[in-house]
Design an enzyme around this catalytic site. Structure first.
Site, PDB file in Angstrom:
ATOM      1  N   ARG A  78       0.739  -1.138   0.077  1.00  9.75           N
ATOM      2  CA  ARG A  78      -0.026  -0.006  -0.046  1.00  9.75           C
ATOM      3  C   ARG A  78       0.948   1.190  -0.014  1.00  9.75           C
ATOM      4  NH1 ARG A  78      -3.523  -2.643  -1.507  1.00  9.75           N
ATOM      5  NH2 ARG A  78      -5.577  -3.240  -0.570  1.00  9.75           N
ATOM      6  N   GLU A 110      -2.624   7.504  -4.056  1.00  9.90           N
ATOM      7  CA  GLU A 110      -3.424   7.019  -5.387  1.00  9.90           C
ATOM      8  C   GLU A 110      -4.923   7.402  -5.580  1.00  9.90           C
ATOM      9  OE1 GLU A 110      -2.050   2.930  -4.891  1.00  9.90           O
ATOM     10  OE2 GLU A 110      -3.700   2.367  -5.923  1.00  9.90           O
ATOM     11  N   HIS A 166      -1.246  -0.373  -9.846  1.00 11.01           N
ATOM     12  CA  HIS A 166      -1.841  -1.053  -9.090  1.00 11.01           C
ATOM     13  C   HIS A 166      -2.444  -2.445  -9.575  1.00 11.01           C
ATOM     14  CE1 HIS A 166      -3.700  -0.926  -4.657  1.00 11.01           C
ATOM     15  NE2 HIS A 166      -3.463  -2.201  -5.288  1.00 11.01           N
TER      16      HIS A 166
END
Ligand code: GLV
Ligand code: GLV
Length: 331
Positions: free
Chosen positions: A242, A271, A295
């Site tokens: 993450r 993000e 991602h």
């Protein structure tokens, strides 16, 4: 009365079919190819018994209250669940599911290793160079990278994904493995000669540092200025976990100043924005020693089908008082 289920974005058909096959479920799905607008989400989940959410939907008190007292399960179509307010779910008696499974661990480990190799052997840079017509003749020093073989890999978080990475690195590439984790894994230590060390030692000794921890208050900015300074100048940082686990601004500075050799990132602090501070003179996108991907570490057909199945099974399990495969333990 049928139990209402809402799926917040189109997911692989296998999961939708499993839910639709339940005669007592009334399944709705947001089918447009866009992130569901928040207002629409709050309307659509009203009265729901189950929500199948994706990781970009904030499942907070507002969403839980909008769904109302019927809601028994939020099944995240993801391994991570940092988009869900666990405490609020617990207070309301809502179960939370995530979607860890072997297919996802293997897919993420594969992708992580692909990033590691690509960064080490400068594959992305070389592709760009060749496309631009710059390859004129063979050169003894062109695009020199570094061997991965027998180097030291530091795995931060030896969970399912960290373990799948460890297997590839140790058995396939003869890498030495250092790891941090809350638990000692004696089996892995024996099988792969992995060694549990404090984070500082891992950072100081590793040629590659790969992050595999969930995003929690305790892991936010786990890698910041101080930790980056501990890393070798020749080391690479890989993040497929993450974004906020890394202090992105500190990483940028370290990369610009060549304090580390490079990075490969699949996730970002802000993000889907790639650089948090767009006015900053430092930009990830401008760095040739960084690989950035959108991602996609678990983006294989096998892994995403499996995730859809686990998410659907979580909903079916909870709403039918059967066993659910992956409920998050909420402390
Ligand atoms: C993806 O990032 C996931 O958590 O599954
Ligand atoms: C490289 O192409 C070599 O033959 O060494």
């Amino acid at each position: 009365m049928k139990k209402k289920i809402f799926i917040t974005r189109n997911i692989p058909a296998v999961g939708v079919k499993m839910l639709k096959a339940q005669k007592d479920f009334d399944v709705h799905i947001y089918r447009r190819d866009e992130k569901i607008p928040r207002k629409t989400l709050l309307q659509k989940i009203k009265g729901c018994h189950g929500i199948l959410s994706i990781l970009t939907e904030k499942m907070d008190t507002q969403a839980m209250d909008a769904a109302g007292p019927n809601l028994k399960i939020i099944a995240n179509y993801a391994v991570g669940f940092d988009n869900i307010d666990l405490k609020a779910a617990k207070e309301r008696g809502i179960a939370v599911g995530n979607a860890p499974c072997d297919e996802v661990s293997e897919a993420v480990a594969e992708f992580t290793f692909a990033l590691l190799l690509a960064r080490s052997r400068r594959i992305v840079e070389s592709d760009k160079y060749t496309r631009l017509g710059k390859y004129e003749e063979w050169h003894p020093l062109l695009m020199l990278g570094r061997d991965v073989y027998a180097k030291t890999l530091g795995i931060v978080g030896l969970g399912r994904i960290g373990q799948a990475l460890c297997q590839r690195a140790a058995k396939g590439f003869g890498m030495k493995i250092l790891y941090t984790d809350m638990r000692q894994n004696k089996e892995f230590e024996k099988e792969y000669k992995a060694k549990k060390v404090p984070l500082a030692t891992l950072l100081k000794k590793s040629d590659y540092v790969s992050l595999h921890v969930p995003l929690l208050p305790s892991t936010r900015h786990l890698i910041g200025v101080k930790q980056l300074k501990m890393m070798k100048k020749t080391a690479y940082l890989i993040n497929t976990a993450r974004g906020p686990v890394v202090h992105e601004k500190a990483l940028l500075k370290a990369l610009y100043k060549n304090e580390i050799a490079g990075a490969a990132l699949d996730v970002y602090e802000c993000e889907p924005t790639i650089d948090c501070d767009l006015t900053d003179r430092y930009e990830l996108r401008k760095l040739s020693n960084v690989i950035i991907t959108p991602h996609i570490a678990s983006a294989t057909i096998e892994a995403r089908d499996a995730m859809a199945r686990v998410a659907a099974e979580n909903i079916i399990g909870v709403l039918k008082n059967r066993k659910a495969p992956a409920l998050v333990k909420i402390k």
